[in-house]
Scaffold this active site. Structure first.
Site, PDB file in Angstrom:
ATOM      1  CB  SER A 234      -0.741   0.047   1.403  1.00 23.73           C
ATOM      2  OG  SER A 234      -0.102  -0.082   2.208  1.00 23.73           O
TER       3      SER A 234
ATOM      4  CB  THR B 233      -1.989   5.911   3.931  1.00 23.34           C
ATOM      5  OG1 THR B 233      -2.732   5.997   2.587  1.00 23.34           O
ATOM      6  CG2 THR B 233      -1.236   7.495   3.791  1.00 23.34           C
TER       7      THR B 233
ATOM      8  CB  THR C 299      -0.503   6.391  -0.042  1.00 30.31           C
ATOM      9  OG1 THR C 299      -1.355   5.291  -0.025  1.00 30.31           O
ATOM     10  CG2 THR C 299      -1.016   7.657  -0.905  1.00 30.31           C
TER      11      THR C 299
ATOM     12  NE  ARG D 270      -8.228   7.976  -5.149  1.00 35.22           N
ATOM     13  CZ  ARG D 270      -7.936   7.736  -3.925  1.00 35.22           C
ATOM     14  NH1 ARG D 270      -6.352   7.209  -3.749  1.00 35.22           N
ATOM     15  NH2 ARG D 270      -8.750   7.943  -2.971  1.00 35.22           N
ATOM     16  CB  VAL D 271      -4.792  12.675  -6.892  1.00 35.41           C
ATOM     17  CG1 VAL D 271      -4.152  13.225  -5.684  1.00 35.41           C
ATOM     18  CG2 VAL D 271      -3.655  12.522  -8.096  1.00 35.41           C
ATOM     19  N   GLY D 272      -5.781  10.732  -4.103  1.00 33.98           N
ATOM     20  CA  GLY D 272      -6.412  10.849  -2.993  1.00 33.98           C
ATOM     21  C   GLY D 272      -6.101  11.982  -2.126  1.00 33.98           C
ATOM     22  CG  ASP D 273      -6.582  11.199   1.586  1.00 31.88           C
ATOM     23  OD1 ASP D 273      -6.305  10.394   1.099  1.00 31.88           O
ATOM     24  OD2 ASP D 273      -6.578  11.140   3.334  1.00 31.88           O
TER      25      ASP D 273
ATOM     26  N   GLY E 191      -7.149   6.084   5.158  1.00 35.74           N
ATOM     27  CA  GLY E 191      -8.622   5.556   4.650  1.00 35.74           C
ATOM     28  C   GLY E 191      -9.074   6.043   3.361  1.00 35.74           C
TER      29      GLY E 191
ATOM     30  N   GLY F 285      -9.891   8.293   0.610  1.00 39.85           N
ATOM     31  CA  GLY F 285      -9.312   9.686   0.679  1.00 39.85           C
ATOM     32  C   GLY F 285     -10.374  10.660   0.091  1.00 39.85           C
TER      33      GLY F 285
END
Ligand code: SD4
Length: 339
Positions: free
Chosen positions: A84, A199, A217, A227-230, A251, A253
């Site tokens: 991850s 993460t 992460t 896609r980009v998370g938080d 979690g 994002g």
């Protein structure tokens, strides 16, 4: 229901476990003196133990918190077993590993990379974005180009195991993030259910009382390409305010971004909330806005205040975080679910 939540406290050295009381809970007093001469580092999930140990090597020698968090998160970034973060991270649905990371120091400087491919230590690229460019964030090809200019070498991040898992996933191609397997990332610990998401978010205070944080992460397993998370978003996945404290998240994002989670946690601490209470309030915002969505996902926040008091809160049980200071090296596991 909520006040019955507990964290299970585990000594990483002895393997003993017991229910913790409020020994780690924060105070409401953010006007008291900063934590001088007593470094501390905390980080998300069980791989935080090894990461904290690397960070501690910097902190115990009077190193800067910024150097500590960078060195600390290098450990999971380079671990191929951890699927991850960094090397060996699960790819997106097209089979490409893309990494997100950000870092923030005691002066409010920050740097970030998103959707970065083929670089082992995105956190170090993020740090150089902070230190060597007029920008905060570089993404995709631009981030890779910058990394190569800075001397980073390209590596293949897709391990045979992650490729195999991706091919298995392709058979159904269902994007359903699994809850509460994040703290058992080793495949032998979760047979049949290893499509995890994780993460590392790490927060540290150095001997001078200065705070820094890092977050890195490979993002949600089998996400859409691009896609980009938080995690690389300053204020969502990480926020540091050297006057108040710092926070990080893990979690799903999308829900963290929608609520600007880590900034919210720090602002709540500014208002006098203890770290755990601030994390809880941020979690409750997510739950209140989308109770049905929240039931099926995990989001956890981890926070530390200027005095070194720390706390965490998550939607679901099973969220864990590792703590390391002069006296302790331990893992705290959330034992109750909100639902
Ligand atoms: C993301 N927050 O990309 C990350 C993933 C994560 O536990 O933390 N999973 O949305």
């Amino acid at each position: 229901m909520v006040n019955r939540r507990k964290f299970l406290k585990t000594s990483s050295l002895a393997g003993a476990s017991f229910l913790a009381g409020s020994s780690y809970a924060g105070t409401n007093n953010h006007f008291s003196a900063p934590r001088l001469g007593n470094p501390i580092v905390i980080s998300t999930w069980d791989f935080g133990i090894a990461a904290n140990a690397a960070a501690w090597n910097v902190l115990k020698n009077n190193g800067r918190a910024l150097d500590a968090v960078e060195k600390g998160v290098h450990v999971p970034e380079a671990d191929p077993i951890n699927q991850s973060v960094g090397l060996g991270g699960f790819p997106d649905r097209d089979g490409i590993v893309t990494l997100d990371a950000c870092i923030m120091d005691e002066l409010g400087n920050c740097g970030s990379v998103a959707a970065l491919q083929n670089i082992l230590h995105p956190i170090s690229v993020a740090r150089l974005v902070m230190e060597k460019t007029p920008h905060v964030m570089l993404v995709g090809d631009g981030a890779l180009q910058f990394a190569l200019q800075q001397g980073f070498k390209e590596v293949n991040l897709l391990t045979p195991q992650s490729e195999k898992d991706w091919k298995e996933w392709l058979k159904k191609s269902e994007y359903t993030p699994k809850i509460n397997i994040e703290n058992s990332f080793r495949p032998d610990k979760m047979p049949g259910n290893k499509f995890n998401h994780d993460t590392i978010g790490m927060l540290a205070i150095d001997a001078k009382g200065n705070l820094s944080g890092a977050c890195t992460t490979s993002g949600m397993a089998f996400k859409m390409h691009g896609r980009v998370g938080d995690s690389p978003i300053i204020g969502a996945g990480l926020f540091v305010d050297n006057e108040i404290g710092a926070a990080t998240s893990t979690g799903v994002g999308e829900e963290v971004i929608r609520n600007v989670g880590s900034f919210l946690v720090v602002e709540l601490m500014r208002q006098g909330y203890a770290p755990e209470d601030a994390c809880k309030e941020a979690v409750m915002r997510i739950i209140k806005k989308k109770p049905e969505t929240a039931k099926a996902i995990q989001v956890g926040f981890l926070a530390i205040n200027k005095q070194g008091k720390y706390g965490a809160y998550a939607i679901q049980k099973g969220f864990s975080f590792a703590v390391c200071d002069d006296a302790n090296q331990e893992l705290l596991i959330m034992g109750k679910s909100y639902y």
